[in-house]
Design a protein around this motif. Sequence first.
Motif, short mmCIF file in Angstrom:
data_model
loop_
_atom_site.label_atom_id
_atom_site.label_comp_id
_atom_site.label_asym_id
_atom_site.label_seq_id
_atom_site.Cartn_x
_atom_site.Cartn_y
_atom_site.Cartn_z
N LEU A 122 0.98 -1.03 -0.16
CA LEU A 122 0.06 -0.06 -0.13
C LEU A 122 0.93 1.35 0.00
CD1 LEU A 122 -2.13 -2.32 0.87
CD2 LEU A 122 -2.99 -0.78 2.53
N LEU A 123 0.68 2.06 -1.09
CA LEU A 123 1.51 3.20 -1.37
C LEU A 123 0.32 4.55 -1.37
CD1 LEU A 123 4.29 2.04 -3.85
CD2 LEU A 123 4.20 2.41 -1.30
N THR A 124 0.91 5.67 -1.57
CA THR A 124 0.11 6.89 -1.67
C THR A 124 0.18 7.63 -2.94
OG1 THR A 124 -0.23 6.80 0.82
CG2 THR A 124 -1.04 8.54 -0.48
N ASP A 125 1.55 8.34 -2.82
CA ASP A 125 1.78 9.19 -3.84
C ASP A 125 3.36 9.01 -4.50
OD1 ASP A 125 -0.29 10.72 -3.62
OD2 ASP A 125 0.32 12.26 -2.10
N ILE A 126 4.10 8.08 -4.00
CA ILE A 126 5.31 7.98 -4.77
C ILE A 126 5.21 7.12 -5.84
CG2 ILE A 126 6.63 8.09 -2.43
CD1 ILE A 126 6.97 5.16 -2.37
N VAL A 127 4.15 6.57 -6.13
CA VAL A 127 3.50 6.07 -7.47
C VAL A 127 2.46 6.76 -7.98
CG1 VAL A 127 3.10 4.07 -8.82
CG2 VAL A 127 4.94 3.60 -7.16
N ARG A 184 0.70 -7.32 -5.67
CA ARG A 184 -0.29 -6.17 -6.15
C ARG A 184 0.31 -5.02 -5.36
NH1 ARG A 184 -2.79 -9.52 -3.27
NH2 ARG A 184 -3.66 -10.58 -5.09
N VAL A 185 0.14 -3.76 -6.07
CA VAL A 185 0.75 -2.57 -5.61
C VAL A 185 -0.62 -1.61 -5.46
CG1 VAL A 185 2.43 -0.63 -5.52
CG2 VAL A 185 3.09 -3.04 -6.28
N ILE A 186 -1.17 -1.00 -4.39
CA ILE A 186 -2.13 -0.21 -4.58
C ILE A 186 -1.77 1.20 -4.15
CG2 ILE A 186 -4.54 0.00 -3.81
CD1 ILE A 186 -4.55 -2.88 -3.02
N PHE A 187 -2.15 2.35 -4.74
CA PHE A 187 -1.85 3.54 -4.43
C PHE A 187 -3.04 4.40 -4.61
CE2 PHE A 187 0.11 2.01 -8.10
CZ PHE A 187 -0.25 2.61 -9.36
N ALA A 188 -2.94 5.69 -4.41
CA ALA A 188 -4.06 6.52 -4.47
C ALA A 188 -4.54 7.08 -5.68
CB ALA A 188 -3.57 7.91 -3.66
N HIS A 189 -3.76 7.38 -6.72
CA HIS A 189 -4.09 8.18 -7.79
C HIS A 189 -3.70 7.19 -9.29
CE1 HIS A 189 -4.63 11.30 -5.29
NE2 HIS A 189 -3.41 11.41 -4.79
N GLY A 190 -4.78 6.79 -10.00
CA GLY A 190 -4.53 6.36 -11.19
C GLY A 190 -4.61 4.85 -11.05
N ARG A 191 -4.34 3.85 -12.09
CA ARG A 191 -4.27 2.62 -12.55
C ARG A 191 -3.58 1.84 -11.56
NH1 ARG A 191 -8.34 -0.86 -14.03
NH2 ARG A 191 -8.85 0.17 -15.62
N TRP A 192 -4.15 1.25 -10.47
CA TRP A 192 -3.13 0.53 -9.61
C TRP A 192 -2.58 -0.76 -9.85
CZ3 TRP A 192 -4.78 -4.18 -7.30
CH2 TRP A 192 -6.39 -4.58 -7.39
N PHE A 193 -1.74 -1.52 -9.55
CA PHE A 193 -0.91 -2.66 -10.12
C PHE A 193 -1.74 -3.82 -9.73
CE2 PHE A 193 3.04 0.48 -10.10
CZ PHE A 193 2.66 0.94 -11.35
#
Length: 296
Positions: free
Chosen positions: A207-212, A269-278
């Motif tokens: 779980l990320l936020t803005d670095i991706v 999987r990588v989930i982040f705040a903005h855009g299409r997550w992986f």
Amino acid sequence: MRDQPPKVRAALLGIGLAELAVVSASSAHPRRGPGQGFGPLGRLLDPDSRWAENTSYPPLDTPKPVAEGVFIVDSQLPGTVGMVIGARMTVLRLPDGGLLLHSPTRFSHALKRQLEDIGPIRHLVAPNIAHWLFLRDWQAACPEATTWAAPGLRQRRQVRRAGLRLDHDLTGTAPAEWGGAIELVVVPGGLGFHETALFHQPSRSLLLTDIVMNLEEPKVPPLLRPLLRLFGMTAPDGMPPPYLRAVVRMRQQDALRAAEHLLTLQPERVIFAHGRWFERNGTSALRRSLRWLLRG
């Protein structure tokens, strides 16, 4: 730009992006009459706003399962000069059955009821210095929940002015209350920036936020697309905006070690705040999106 120190470069890039956003969102003709302002909230709620509908991933403001014990909530938040941007909250069900809300999005009673059907809301997490704006609403609705904040968030002037309650600061070690299911990695930067990444071990979800940031071009205004493409912020392997990359590079070696640690976790999987997550091949997708920070 090459002759300027990193702080000046970051400031110039931020100002430039803001000005370009103003231009792209401006029109010579008002969409509403006097007294019917089309500011951030109006844009967010206006049913005729095509971009307001298109910026995120419906259904909005409802939990969607992505793995065992992992749910996402796609939503929206007001951006610059009336624009709307997509935002995402991730919800983890901890071993004790309680829920952890990572980067809470806008609150609604309907969303709260849906989440409580999954489990009691026990933890609210503000993972960096930007993703805290909806915390107060969630705290009011869930007074028993504990709030955890990224390092440095409580020192921010906006946070102090808002009187936001932050119960505990996050460190490099996950709180015992989370049941041993999560590993933390703090990605540092300059100007007080920190982002705390959460790795959910049972599902191997990062779980990320803005670095991706992995923006899909159909979900942003056409005039912004060439700029976002130029800055490498678009799918399939988007990066954060240049000013954030510059801020993180102010602590290059520490941030590099943190990024390499994230890759050693080998997330599925990588989930982040903005855009299409992986959704799949998370480790390789993350490596491509962190190319601005990694060696070679």
